[in-house]
Design a protein around this motif. Structure first.
Motif, PDB file in Angstrom:
ATOM      1  N   UNK A 265      -0.336  89.653  -1.184  1.00 20.21           N
ATOM      2  CA  UNK A 265       0.932  89.943  -1.872  1.00 20.21           C
ATOM      3  C   UNK A 265       1.995  88.926  -1.459  1.00 20.21           C
ATOM      4  N   UNK A 266       2.040  88.569  -0.176  1.00 23.78           N
ATOM      5  CA  UNK A 266       3.003  87.572   0.293  1.00 23.78           C
ATOM      6  C   UNK A 266       2.719  86.204  -0.330  1.00 23.78           C
ATOM      7  N   UNK A 267       1.466  85.875  -0.486  1.00 24.96           N
ATOM      8  CA  UNK A 267       1.086  84.551  -1.002  1.00 24.96           C
ATOM      9  C   UNK A 267       1.245  84.440  -2.513  1.00 24.96           C
ATOM     10  N   UNK A 268       0.842  85.501  -3.246  1.00 23.26           N
ATOM     11  CA  UNK A 268       0.791  85.420  -4.704  1.00 23.26           C
ATOM     12  C   UNK A 268       1.857  86.250  -5.409  1.00 23.26           C
ATOM     13  N   UNK A 269       2.541  87.113  -4.662  1.00 19.88           N
ATOM     14  CA  UNK A 269       3.519  88.009  -5.269  1.00 19.88           C
ATOM     15  C   UNK A 269       2.847  89.287  -5.730  1.00 19.88           C
ATOM     16  N   UNK A 270       3.607  90.368  -5.703  1.00 16.29           N
ATOM     17  CA  UNK A 270       3.036  91.678  -6.024  1.00 16.29           C
ATOM     18  C   UNK A 270       2.447  91.728  -7.435  1.00 16.29           C
ATOM     19  N   UNK A 271       3.119  91.097  -8.383  1.00 20.69           N
ATOM     20  CA  UNK A 271       2.667  91.160  -9.774  1.00 20.69           C
ATOM     21  C   UNK A 271       1.416  90.321 -10.020  1.00 20.69           C
ATOM     22  N   UNK A 272       1.199  89.267  -9.243  1.00 24.88           N
ATOM     23  CA  UNK A 272       0.106  88.330  -9.509  1.00 24.88           C
ATOM     24  C   UNK A 272      -1.076  88.439  -8.541  1.00 24.88           C
ATOM     25  N   UNK A 273      -0.908  89.141  -7.433  1.00 25.82           N
ATOM     26  CA  UNK A 273      -1.930  89.138  -6.372  1.00 25.82           C
ATOM     27  C   UNK A 273      -3.310  89.555  -6.870  1.00 25.82           C
ATOM     28  N   UNK A 274      -3.370  90.494  -7.802  1.00 18.17           N
ATOM     29  CA  UNK A 274      -4.670  91.021  -8.221  1.00 18.17           C
ATOM     30  C   UNK A 274      -4.887  90.896  -9.729  1.00 18.17           C
ATOM     31  N   UNK A 275      -4.190  89.925 -10.333  1.00 17.30           N
ATOM     32  CA  UNK A 275      -4.343  89.652 -11.761  1.00 17.30           C
ATOM     33  C   UNK A 275      -5.414  88.593 -11.984  1.00 17.30           C
ATOM     34  N   UNK A 276      -6.076  88.672 -13.110  1.00 16.26           N
ATOM     35  CA  UNK A 276      -7.062  87.661 -13.490  1.00 16.26           C
ATOM     36  C   UNK A 276      -8.308  87.714 -12.633  1.00 16.26           C
ATOM     37  N   UNK A 277      -9.214  86.776 -12.893  1.00 15.20           N
ATOM     38  CA  UNK A 277     -10.495  86.740 -12.179  1.00 15.20           C
ATOM     39  C   UNK A 277     -10.298  86.524 -10.684  1.00 15.20           C
ATOM     40  N   UNK A 278      -9.440  85.583 -10.301  1.00 10.84           N
ATOM     41  CA  UNK A 278      -9.210  85.327  -8.872  1.00 10.84           C
ATOM     42  C   UNK A 278      -8.630  86.553  -8.179  1.00 10.84           C
ATOM     43  N   UNK A 279      -7.699  87.225  -8.820  1.00  7.17           N
ATOM     44  CA  UNK A 279      -7.098  88.433  -8.263  1.00  7.17           C
ATOM     45  C   UNK A 279      -8.104  89.554  -8.122  1.00  7.17           C
ATOM     46  N   UNK A 280      -8.960  89.700  -9.131  1.00  4.72           N
ATOM     47  CA  UNK A 280      -9.999  90.729  -9.059  1.00  4.72           C
ATOM     48  C   UNK A 280     -10.990  90.425  -7.942  1.00  4.72           C
ATOM     49  N   UNK A 281     -11.303  89.151  -7.750  1.00  5.42           N
ATOM     50  CA  UNK A 281     -12.189  88.757  -6.650  1.00  5.42           C
ATOM     51  C   UNK A 281     -11.558  89.077  -5.299  1.00  5.42           C
ATOM     52  N   UNK A 282     -10.249  88.804  -5.161  1.00  4.86           N
ATOM     53  CA  UNK A 282      -9.541  89.130  -3.909  1.00  4.86           C
ATOM     54  C   UNK A 282      -9.585  90.639  -3.665  1.00  4.86           C
ATOM     55  N   UNK A 283      -9.296  91.410  -4.699  1.00  4.45           N
ATOM     56  CA  UNK A 283      -9.303  92.875  -4.566  1.00  4.45           C
ATOM     57  C   UNK A 283     -10.686  93.375  -4.169  1.00  4.45           C
ATOM     58  N   UNK A 284     -11.722  92.824  -4.778  1.00  2.00           N
ATOM     59  CA  UNK A 284     -13.089  93.234  -4.462  1.00  2.00           C
ATOM     60  C   UNK A 284     -13.444  92.904  -3.010  1.00  2.00           C
ATOM     61  N   UNK A 285     -13.078  91.715  -2.541  1.00  4.83           N
ATOM     62  CA  UNK A 285     -13.344  91.350  -1.133  1.00  4.83           C
ATOM     63  C   UNK A 285     -12.608  92.283  -0.180  1.00  4.83           C
ATOM     64  N   UNK A 286     -11.359  92.608  -0.505  1.00  2.63           N
ATOM     65  CA  UNK A 286     -10.577  93.516   0.342  1.00  2.63           C
ATOM     66  C   UNK A 286     -11.209  94.902   0.380  1.00  2.63           C
ATOM     67  N   UNK A 287     -11.660  95.383  -0.765  1.00  5.91           N
ATOM     68  CA  UNK A 287     -12.280  96.699  -0.840  1.00  5.91           C
ATOM     69  C   UNK A 287     -13.605  96.726  -0.074  1.00  5.91           C
ATOM     70  N   UNK A 288     -14.369  95.657  -0.174  1.00  9.81           N
ATOM     71  CA  UNK A 288     -15.624  95.576   0.571  1.00  9.81           C
ATOM     72  C   UNK A 288     -15.344  95.576   2.074  1.00  9.81           C
ATOM     73  N   UNK A 289     -14.285  94.892   2.494  1.00  7.84           N
ATOM     74  CA  UNK A 289     -13.899  94.890   3.909  1.00  7.84           C
ATOM     75  C   UNK A 289     -13.566  96.314   4.366  1.00  7.84           C
ATOM     76  N   UNK A 290     -12.823  97.061   3.533  1.00  7.59           N
ATOM     77  CA  UNK A 290     -12.484  98.449   3.838  1.00  7.59           C
ATOM     78  C   UNK A 290     -13.752  99.282   4.028  1.00  7.59           C
ATOM     79  N   UNK A 291     -14.694  99.165   3.104  1.00  5.12           N
ATOM     80  CA  UNK A 291     -15.927  99.957   3.177  1.00  5.12           C
ATOM     81  C   UNK A 291     -16.741  99.576   4.409  1.00  5.12           C
ATOM     82  N   UNK A 292     -16.939  98.284   4.639  1.00  5.88           N
ATOM     83  CA  UNK A 292     -17.761  97.837   5.773  1.00  5.88           C
ATOM     84  C   UNK A 292     -17.146  98.200   7.119  1.00  5.88           C
ATOM     85  N   UNK A 293     -15.821  98.353   7.177  1.00  8.36           N
ATOM     86  CA  UNK A 293     -15.154  98.766   8.415  1.00  8.36           C
ATOM     87  C   UNK A 293     -15.500 100.206   8.772  1.00  8.36           C
TER      88      UNK A 293
END
Length: 177
Positions: free
Chosen positions: A87-115
């Motif tokens: 969010x700090x890097x891309x801004x709240x509105x753009x952090x999880x938009x588009x393919x790159x944003x969805x990839x970031x969200x997926x990696x974050x969610x996988x980190x949550x699950x694996x923890x």
């Protein structure tokens, strides 16, 4: 909630008297996690990642699933797929938009699950165990409760014991940053 505290007392895994008996008839964590009361949000997240879902169904490798209650996930200050750095890097509105944003969200969610999946079961008191994320956790008894460190996360109950591990229901979440 009006429940009897005696029935909610958490016992260490090696004490069988009040915890669920181990089901060794080929039932796996992948089978019981979706049916475990109060953790269906976390259970649904585990199925989104093939590596985690496969591990929960793997009879050759025992794990301890630290499943946060639905309320613990809902009460988080941010969604499990959000990362303040994104969010700090891309801004709240753009952090999880588009393919790159969805990839970031997926990696974050996988980190949550694996923890929340410990690559050990049974997991003994004081034993340092590693999560699928690579973090080290221990647990100890504090009165009639089990607490996981770091983070002092309370275990509400040991809900299931099956052939390839256990499901521990948490009243909080493990740090997944």
């Amino acid at each position: 909630m009006g429940s009897n505290p005696a029935t909610n007392a958490v016992l260490p895994p090696e004490e069988e008297n009040n915890s669920p008996p181990r089901n060794d008839d080929g039932v796996s964590l992948a089978d019981v996690l979706p049916k475990t009361r109060g953790v269906n949000i976390f259970a649904s997240l585990t199925r989104q990642f093939e590596s985690v879902d496969a591990r929960l169904g793997d009879a050759a490798h025992n794990v301890t699933v630290l499943a946060p209650r639905n309320g613990a996930i809902q009460d988080l200050p941010r969604k499990p797929w959000e990362n303040p750095d994104d969010i700090a890097r891309f801004g709240e509105a753009q952090a999880y938009e588009g393919k790159d944003g969805q990839d970031r969200a997926s990696r974050n969610l996988e980190r949550f699950v694996k923890a929340h999946v410990v690559a050990t079961s049974p997991w003994r008191e004081g034993e340092e165990a590693e999560t699928l994320l690579g973090d080290k956790l221990t647990w100890s008894r504090a009165g009639d409760k089990i607490r996981i460190q770091p983070g002092d996360v309370e275990v509400d109950s040991i809900a299931e014991k099956v052939s390839n591990g256990e499901v521990w229901v948490l009243n909080g979440v493990i740090n997944y940053r």
